[in-house]
Design a protein around this motif. Structure first.
Motif, PDB file in Angstrom:
ATOM      1  N   ILE A 103      12.073   9.714   9.216  1.00 48.19           N
ATOM      2  CA  ILE A 103      12.390  10.100  10.260  1.00 48.19           C
ATOM      3  C   ILE A 103      12.879   9.119  11.044  1.00 48.19           C
ATOM      4  O   ILE A 103      11.893   7.862  10.839  1.00 48.19           O
ATOM      5  N   THR A 104      13.761   8.913  11.823  1.00 49.76           N
ATOM      6  CA  THR A 104      14.400   7.812  12.395  1.00 49.76           C
ATOM      7  C   THR A 104      14.597   7.993  14.371  1.00 49.76           C
ATOM      8  O   THR A 104      14.106   8.719  15.098  1.00 49.76           O
ATOM      9  N   LYS A 105      13.936   6.795  14.668  1.00 53.39           N
ATOM     10  CA  LYS A 105      14.821   6.465  16.022  1.00 53.39           C
ATOM     11  C   LYS A 105      15.841   5.372  15.915  1.00 53.39           C
ATOM     12  O   LYS A 105      15.747   4.669  15.355  1.00 53.39           O
ATOM     13  N   PRO A 106      16.189   4.988  17.477  1.00 44.69           N
ATOM     14  CA  PRO A 106      17.588   4.702  17.314  1.00 44.69           C
ATOM     15  C   PRO A 106      17.233   2.876  18.575  1.00 44.69           C
ATOM     16  O   PRO A 106      15.735   3.551  18.616  1.00 44.69           O
ATOM     17  N   THR A 107      17.544   2.327  18.892  1.00 44.33           N
ATOM     18  CA  THR A 107      17.141   1.138  19.658  1.00 44.33           C
ATOM     19  C   THR A 107      17.497   1.192  20.832  1.00 44.33           C
ATOM     20  O   THR A 107      17.038   0.794  22.202  1.00 44.33           O
ATOM     21  N   THR A 108      18.550   2.398  21.641  1.00 44.13           N
ATOM     22  CA  THR A 108      18.560   2.822  22.701  1.00 44.13           C
ATOM     23  C   THR A 108      18.303   4.234  22.292  1.00 44.13           C
ATOM     24  O   THR A 108      18.210   5.284  21.816  1.00 44.13           O
ATOM     25  N   ARG A 109      18.448   4.785  23.856  1.00 40.83           N
ATOM     26  CA  ARG A 109      17.897   6.283  24.571  1.00 40.83           C
ATOM     27  C   ARG A 109      17.411   6.925  24.122  1.00 40.83           C
ATOM     28  O   ARG A 109      17.059   8.130  23.451  1.00 40.83           O
ATOM     29  N   LEU A 110      16.328   5.766  23.540  1.00 42.82           N
ATOM     30  CA  LEU A 110      15.288   6.392  22.854  1.00 42.82           C
ATOM     31  C   LEU A 110      14.247   7.974  23.273  1.00 42.82           C
ATOM     32  O   LEU A 110      14.380   8.504  22.429  1.00 42.82           O
ATOM     33  N   THR A 111      14.078   7.733  24.558  1.00 41.30           N
ATOM     34  CA  THR A 111      13.030   8.960  25.449  1.00 41.30           C
ATOM     35  C   THR A 111      14.268  10.486  24.868  1.00 41.30           C
ATOM     36  O   THR A 111      13.807  11.212  24.368  1.00 41.30           O
ATOM     37  N   GLU A 112      15.827  10.258  24.817  1.00 42.67           N
ATOM     38  CA  GLU A 112      16.841  11.350  25.318  1.00 42.67           C
ATOM     39  C   GLU A 112      16.573  11.606  23.702  1.00 42.67           C
ATOM     40  O   GLU A 112      16.767  12.465  23.567  1.00 42.67           O
ATOM     41  N   PHE A 113      17.287  10.594  23.080  1.00 45.19           N
ATOM     42  CA  PHE A 113      17.042  11.250  21.485  1.00 45.19           C
ATOM     43  C   PHE A 113      15.163  11.565  20.623  1.00 45.19           C
ATOM     44  O   PHE A 113      15.977  12.663  20.041  1.00 45.19           O
ATOM     45  N   LEU A 114      14.128  11.333  21.238  1.00 39.90           N
ATOM     46  CA  LEU A 114      13.679  11.979  20.311  1.00 39.90           C
ATOM     47  C   LEU A 114      13.257  13.486  21.141  1.00 39.90           C
ATOM     48  O   LEU A 114      13.269  14.499  20.362  1.00 39.90           O
ATOM     49  N   ARG A 115      14.072  13.496  22.058  1.00 38.82           N
ATOM     50  CA  ARG A 115      13.600  14.903  22.550  1.00 38.82           C
ATOM     51  C   ARG A 115      15.135  15.723  22.059  1.00 38.82           C
ATOM     52  O   ARG A 115      14.485  17.276  21.957  1.00 38.82           O
ATOM     53  N   GLU A 116      16.089  15.045  22.110  1.00 35.41           N
ATOM     54  CA  GLU A 116      16.638  15.755  21.400  1.00 35.41           C
ATOM     55  C   GLU A 116      16.982  16.206  19.730  1.00 35.41           C
ATOM     56  O   GLU A 116      17.653  17.447  20.342  1.00 35.41           O
ATOM     57  N   TYR A 117      16.374  15.548  19.303  1.00 32.34           N
ATOM     58  CA  TYR A 117      15.774  16.280  17.833  1.00 32.34           C
ATOM     59  C   TYR A 117      14.454  15.779  17.610  1.00 32.34           C
ATOM     60  O   TYR A 117      14.298  16.250  16.841  1.00 32.34           O
ATOM     61  N   GLU A 118      13.736  17.123  18.529  1.00 35.16           N
ATOM     62  CA  GLU A 118      12.478  17.501  18.320  1.00 35.16           C
ATOM     63  C   GLU A 118      12.319  18.034  17.083  1.00 35.16           C
ATOM     64  O   GLU A 118      10.839  18.243  16.436  1.00 35.16           O
ATOM     65  N   GLU A 119      12.734  19.277  16.771  1.00 38.29           N
ATOM     66  CA  GLU A 119      13.378  20.219  15.972  1.00 38.29           C
ATOM     67  C   GLU A 119      12.708  19.339  14.364  1.00 38.29           C
ATOM     68  O   GLU A 119      12.495  19.388  13.679  1.00 38.29           O
ATOM     69  N   SER A 120      13.564  17.940  14.230  1.00 33.98           N
ATOM     70  CA  SER A 120      13.470  16.939  13.227  1.00 33.98           C
ATOM     71  C   SER A 120      12.219  16.775  13.542  1.00 33.98           C
ATOM     72  O   SER A 120      11.700  16.956  12.067  1.00 33.98           O
ATOM     73  N   PHE A 121      11.770  16.511  14.241  1.00 35.76           N
ATOM     74  CA  PHE A 121      10.322  15.183  14.226  1.00 35.76           C
ATOM     75  C   PHE A 121       9.144  16.531  13.825  1.00 35.76           C
ATOM     76  O   PHE A 121       7.962  16.549  13.051  1.00 35.76           O
ATOM     77  N   ILE A 122       9.521  17.961  13.689  1.00 36.37           N
ATOM     78  CA  ILE A 122       7.929  19.060  14.225  1.00 36.37           C
ATOM     79  C   ILE A 122       8.231  19.003  12.244  1.00 36.37           C
ATOM     80  O   ILE A 122       7.385  19.289  11.833  1.00 36.37           O
ATOM     81  N   ASN A 123       9.941  19.565  11.514  1.00 38.78           N
ATOM     82  CA  ASN A 123       9.630  19.890   9.722  1.00 38.78           C
ATOM     83  C   ASN A 123       9.438  18.945   9.445  1.00 38.78           C
ATOM     84  O   ASN A 123       8.701  19.561   8.658  1.00 38.78           O
ATOM     85  N   ALA A 124       9.330  17.620  10.400  1.00 35.66           N
ATOM     86  CA  ALA A 124       9.016  16.313   9.238  1.00 35.66           C
ATOM     87  C   ALA A 124       7.312  17.098   8.429  1.00 35.66           C
ATOM     88  O   ALA A 124       6.624  16.289   7.765  1.00 35.66           O
ATOM     89  N   VAL A 125       7.103  17.007  10.037  1.00 35.70           N
ATOM     90  CA  VAL A 125       5.253  17.096  10.231  1.00 35.70           C
ATOM     91  C   VAL A 125       4.629  17.997   9.351  1.00 35.70           C
ATOM     92  O   VAL A 125       3.625  18.411   8.434  1.00 35.70           O
ATOM     93  N   ARG A 126       5.705  19.320   9.527  1.00 36.53           N
ATOM     94  CA  ARG A 126       4.921  20.589   9.161  1.00 36.53           C
ATOM     95  C   ARG A 126       5.065  20.378   7.527  1.00 36.53           C
ATOM     96  O   ARG A 126       4.521  20.893   6.380  1.00 36.53           O
ATOM     97  N   GLU A 127       6.673  19.706   7.008  1.00 41.93           N
ATOM     98  CA  GLU A 127       6.642  19.303   5.493  1.00 41.93           C
ATOM     99  C   GLU A 127       5.552  18.323   4.690  1.00 41.93           C
ATOM    100  O   GLU A 127       5.758  18.576   3.744  1.00 41.93           O
ATOM    101  N   ALA A 128       5.587  17.649   6.113  1.00 39.89           N
ATOM    102  CA  ALA A 128       4.282  16.740   5.019  1.00 39.89           C
ATOM    103  C   ALA A 128       3.414  16.671   4.485  1.00 39.89           C
ATOM    104  O   ALA A 128       2.514  16.875   4.114  1.00 39.89           O
ATOM    105  N   SER A 129       2.412  18.080   5.763  1.00 44.74           N
ATOM    106  CA  SER A 129       1.486  19.185   5.405  1.00 44.74           C
ATOM    107  C   SER A 129       0.915  19.581   4.071  1.00 44.74           C
ATOM    108  O   SER A 129       0.157  20.529   3.456  1.00 44.74           O
TER     109      SER A 129
END
Length: 382
Positions: A103-129
């Motif tokens: 999963i990727t993170k930008p060098t700017t607008r970090l907090t907004e980005f992480l919250r905007e794409y939270e489903e990406s992170f949820i799915n990444a963790v679930r599929e890794a499990s």
């Protein structure tokens, strides 16, 4: 319950990712740490199911830590890396060391980005499990000097694509990019054969295994591997160094030729086109399809329309259902279709869905796929 350890030297990333993951049922953040040394101290007492890991950290870098973990206590690991070309090269080293996904993170607008794409992170963790770590084939290490018998081949330079999320809440079909066909073969069968491959989680390692088994006489190949922008170029260059096949990140107008393979750019869709007596590709912008860009469904639909019975469709390890509908369209257009079997998949999601949709002619292990691909290129009996 999926128990997660977050390791990142950014307090902001740790805090926001913990907030995002904790909101979802079935996921528990059991701890966070600013570097691997602190993490190991916590993990000695309580081991996680999934690790979310940055690669650039003080005291011990993420790659060194990952190699240590995979040697001593293999654990599904999701790499959280900066979306830069340098980050892409480093992250390929993480896949080499056994990471499940990126999963990727930008060098700017970090907090907004992480919250905007939270489903990406949820799915990444679930599929890794759900990953079967025993089926992850370690990537070969590439040094500055080529391995014996390998001659680096030139790769055409391509521009980087803009950042984009792999996943979104809205789920569109391939209709959003390409109109459906009529279910009939685009043309009669000829000796000009192509192979379309779609894969996701575990696919980087599976594709490396596949391409290192193929001779330069293999049919022309087009590939969608779910990866972020910038990463696909580095990945294509890596495969090109290891394989006899010439491999590059695709650009519009690239021909699909025997002994060549084209990897869809991250953040773009790739379509197969019939251009007179030849096949080439078109790389296009567009919405996420089946929550992905590039989408396997888009590639497979285009192959069905352009090549029909002259194509072989292969769907390999990955989470979700991207490609299931497109593979069925290929079968309906006269193409032969193959799904990787459960026993050899890291995640048996995409092949399983393709089988359920009724578009798969053959199911086989990863070890059998290279020979099947070559049979398609050399025999009209397919």
């Amino acid at each position: 319950m999926i128990r997660v350890m977050i390791i990142d030297d950014s307090a902001v990333v740790r805090s926001v990712l913990q907030e995002i993951l904790q909101k979802h049922a079935g996921i528990e953040v059991m701890g966070t740490a600013p570097d691997p040394i602190f993490a190991l101290q916590k993990m000695e007492r309580d081991w996680p199911d999934v690790i979310v890991l940055d690669v650039e950290m003080p005291r011990m870098d993420g790659i060194t830590f990952l190699r240590k973990i995979m040697a001593e206590h293999p654990t599904p690991t999701v790499i959280c890396s900066s979306l830069t070309e340098a980050g892409a090269e480093t992250t390929l080293q993480a896949l080499e060391a056994g990471a499940v996904s990126i999963i990727t993170k930008p060098t700017t607008r970090l907090t907004e980005f992480l919250r905007e794409y939270e489903e990406s992170f949820i799915n990444a963790v679930r599929e890794a499990s759900m990953a079967r770590l025993g089926n992850i084939r370690p990537l070969a290490r590439i040094s500055a000097a080529p391995a014996a018998g390998l001659t680096p081949k030139p790769v055409a330079a391509t521009g980087s694509t803009p950042p984009g999320s792999l996943l979104t809440r809205e789920k569109l079909s391939a209709d959003a990019v390409l109109a459906p066909g009529n279910g009939r073969s685009a043309m009669t069968r000829t000796t000009d054969q192509i192979v379309a491959i779609g894969t996701s989680t575990g696919g980087t390692q599976a594709l490396e295994y596949l391409f290192t088994k193929l001779p330069v006489t293999s049919p022309g190949i087009v590939v969608v591997q779910h990866m972020p922008p910038m990463y696909t170029k580095s990945f294509a260059n890596r495969l090109n160094q290891l394989s006899q096949v010439n491999i590059k990140e695709a650009e519009t107008g690239d021909r699909i030729l025997p002994g060549h393979a084209l990897i869809a750019p991250g953040g773009k869709h790739m379509l197969v086109r019939r251009n007179g007596a030849q096949y080439d590709v078109e790389v296009v912008d567009g919405p996420l399809v089946s929550r992905h860009r590039p989408s396997v469904d888009v590639l497979f639909r285009s192959a069905a329309k352009a090549a029909g019975a002259n194509a072989l469709g292969i769907i390999m390890t990955g989470m979700g259902d991207d490609g299931a509908r497109g593979l069925k369209e290929m079968a309906e257009a006269g193409a032969r279709t193959v799904a990787q079997d459960e026993a050899s998949c890291v995640v048996f999601g995409m092949p399983k869905e393709a089988i359920k949709h009724g578009g798969v002619h053959e199911v086989m292990g990863l070890d059998e796929i290279p020979a099947r691909l070559l049979k398609h290129g050399g025999s009209l009996k397919g």
